[in-house]
Design an enzyme around this catalytic site. Structure first.
Site, mmCIF file in Angstrom:
data_model
loop_
_atom_site.group_PDB
_atom_site.id
_atom_site.type_symbol
_atom_site.label_atom_id
_atom_site.label_comp_id
_atom_site.label_asym_id
_atom_site.label_seq_id
_atom_site.Cartn_x
_atom_site.Cartn_y
_atom_site.Cartn_z
ATOM 1 N N GLU A 1 1.161 -1.192 0.299
ATOM 2 C CA GLU A 1 -0.280 -0.292 -0.171
ATOM 3 C C GLU A 1 0.733 1.460 -0.201
ATOM 4 O O GLU A 1 1.949 1.133 0.118
ATOM 5 C CB GLU A 1 -1.040 0.393 1.374
ATOM 6 C CG GLU A 1 -1.913 -0.925 1.507
ATOM 7 C CD GLU A 1 -2.999 -1.074 2.348
ATOM 8 O OE1 GLU A 1 -2.227 -0.445 3.035
ATOM 9 O OE2 GLU A 1 -3.696 -1.674 2.386
ATOM 10 N N HIS B 1 -8.040 1.120 1.482
ATOM 11 C CA HIS B 1 -8.448 0.867 3.329
ATOM 12 C C HIS B 1 -9.045 2.070 4.032
ATOM 13 O O HIS B 1 -8.332 2.703 5.016
ATOM 14 C CB HIS B 1 -6.816 1.017 3.212
ATOM 15 C CG HIS B 1 -6.019 0.346 5.088
ATOM 16 N ND1 HIS B 1 -4.763 -0.461 5.006
ATOM 17 C CD2 HIS B 1 -6.974 0.238 5.821
ATOM 18 C CE1 HIS B 1 -4.435 -0.441 6.351
ATOM 19 N NE2 HIS B 1 -5.966 -0.780 7.200
#
Length: 529
Positions: free
Chosen positions: A262, A280
């Site tokens: 990420e 997220h």
């Protein structure tokens, strides 16, 4: 007298500052600006409040003059070097329960969106397509939901989805059947969950044991109509395997909020209609952010006042006698070994303390045992403060018994765990020499003389020639180096125990190969955190 200085390095809710109150000097900096951060820390601060953009690594901690507390307004600690903080005597606190409701609700949102094709249908309509028949979905009513990991968030999801009329099953080897029954959930093995579930939602921390848990092999065991949701941690689900299963029609849909790397903006999953993806967002609600800010503000106030801090990550609570302190890491190690060997949740553990150490207050060792038992489940976020709470959630209790008599060692400690099936496992250890080196001296009634390493492999099998050679060959073919080996047995041809210290992990497939070729009844890899 000067007020303690609290540095706020990222935007937090106004309630955070209000909760700190008037007894602190509040300073503000941009934690994402490295130069500004280091300068602010060097000027002298007592505590720093951060979110995810501020990197509190060894350099930042080392530059901080007078720093006593790092407070992360959230759950994850990926941007905090906890080891460096501990070494520097800096307490690290977070807000472990601040986002549980938000994370559970997002997982449910992804599940509903996947079941009814909401994302794809919305995109089609915005592009001028009225495609009602293409996006026929599935009801949740009377379907089976499989929850992988029945911790705080998993329990919230289970409870809420029961209101939809879903039957809930769960895989969690560290939750007692009694606690699951209280929640109205049936505990099953992972393979059974994979085969029975219409929807699967993941709620596990990412550890060496859970990384890639839902991968190629797992995805061959699910229903073709299954929908899989991951709003827990990236990497628990193999995203490449997930993509191939979707492309081939092996599974029907996916809802995903977390990724192996990420930020993630170019996953092949994003090009599929039957994927609902979010960046997220599990903790991204105003309520969760406010709860997190208030929680860490309270922790900072307590820490700077010298009080016990419930959400401390790296601080052991209470006054511990100097003669008892060296036993704490030993008991943690014994707990981790029991947890690994059990392959399931102990319902209770007894810490038996023998020898000179029994003359002192040893109750802290019960918490140490709980911490060790939970480390492999919760990860390195478990602490001496939160271990009792986490254990209570799982129906796990610990007690200490003492005996000043010790025949073989100056001090010896035995952990005996009762398992859900009525069986027991015991592991004994001691500390030797001026450096108090840990040694494992027995497992059940089989004597050992083992200095534990980070990676341990255990085999229980019927004593017979050739087993050592088979294990050595299999590990050699897998390029896994053996650091040491010990074998114990109760009698020739009887019950045997082999323990190996190795240099790398043994995965489930390799463990299964060892079990098949040696006919061992138990093969367990234990990674000591």
């Amino acid at each position: 007298m000067a007020k303690p200085v609290v540095l706020i390095a990222e935007e937090l809710s106004p309630a955070t500052v209000s909760e700190l109150g008037p007894d602190f000097e509040i300073r503000i900096c941009d934690g994402a600006n490295r130069t500004e951060l280091l300068s602010a820390l060097a000027a002298g601060v007592d505590a720093i409040l951060i979110r995810s953009a501020t990197k509190m690594d060894a350099e930042a901690i080392g530059s901080a003059k007078g720093l006593r507390v790092i407070a992360r307004a959230g759950v994850g600690l990926d941007n905090v070097d906890v080891a460096a903080a501990t070494q520097a005597g800096v307490m690290v606190v977070n807000a472990p329960t601040s986002n549980v409701v938000s994370a559970a609700e997002l997982a449910i949102g992804l599940l509903l969106a996947s079941a009814r094709h909401i994302s794809a249908a919305n995109a089609a309509l915005r592009n001028g397509k009225w495609a009602r028949s293409k996006y026929t979905g599935s009801e949740l009513y009377e379907k089976t939901l499989g929850v992988v990991g029945l911790g705080r968030i998993g329990q919230l999801v289970a409870h809420r989805m029961q209101a939809f009329g879903m039957q809930v099953i769960a895989y969690d080897p560290y939750l007692s059947p009694q606690r699951a029954a209280q929640l109205g959930v049936r505990l099953v093995e992972l393979n059974e969950l994979l085969g029975e579930s219409d929807f699967i939602t993941i709620h596990l921390p990412k550890t060496k044991e859970t990384a890639g848990l839902i991968g190629i092999d797992a995805l061959t065991k699910v229903k073709q109509t299954v929908h899989i949701i991951n709003a827990a941690r990236g990497g628990v689900v193999d995203e490449v395997a997930l993509y191939e299963a979707l492309k081939s029609g092996r599974i029907s849909g996916v809802g995903i909020d977390v990724y192996s790397t990420e930020p993630c903006t170019d996953s092949p999953l994003f090009g599929l209609d039957n994927v609902v993806a979010t960046p997220h967002l599990g903790a991204s609600t105003e309520e969760a952010q406010e709860r997190a800010g208030i929680a860490v503000a309270i922790s900072v106030r307590k820490a700077l006042a010298g009080e016990l801090v419930p959400d401390a990550v790296n601080v052991r609570g209470g006054t511990i006698d100097k003669d008892v302190r060296p036993a704490l890491p030993l008991v943690e190690t014994l707990g981790q070994i029991i947890s690994g060997l059990a392959g399931g949740a102990p319902s209770s553990v007894v810490v038996e303390v023998r020898g000179e150490i029994a003359n002192f207050d040893c109750e802290i060792l019960a918490t140490s045992a709980l911490k060790g038992l939970l480390l492999g489940v919760v990860g390195d976020g478990v602490s001496y403060v939160n271990a009792p709470m986490l254990a209570k959630e799982r129906g796990l209790v610990a007690s200490v018994v003492k005996n000043v008599e010790s025949e073989d060692h100056r001090n010896a400690i035995t952990l005996t765990a009762a398992l859900g099936d009525g069986s027991q496992i015991s592991v004994s250890g001691t500390l030797v020499g001026l450096k108090r080196v840990q040694k494992i001296v027995a497992i059940d009634d089989l004597a050992l003389d083992l200095i534990p390493s980070e990676s341990l492999l255990f085999l229980r099998y019927a004593d017979k020639p050739g087993v050592i050679g088979v294990v050595g060959r299999i590990l050699g073919e897998a390029a896994i180096n053996i650091g040491g080996m010990q074998v114990a047995r109760d009698r020739a041809g009887g019950e045997a125990l082999m323990v190996l210290t190795i240099d790398s992990a043994v995965g489930p497939e390799l463990a299964a190969t060892i079990s098949t070729e040696t006919k061992a009844r138990v093969v367990r890899f234990v990674n000591l955190i």
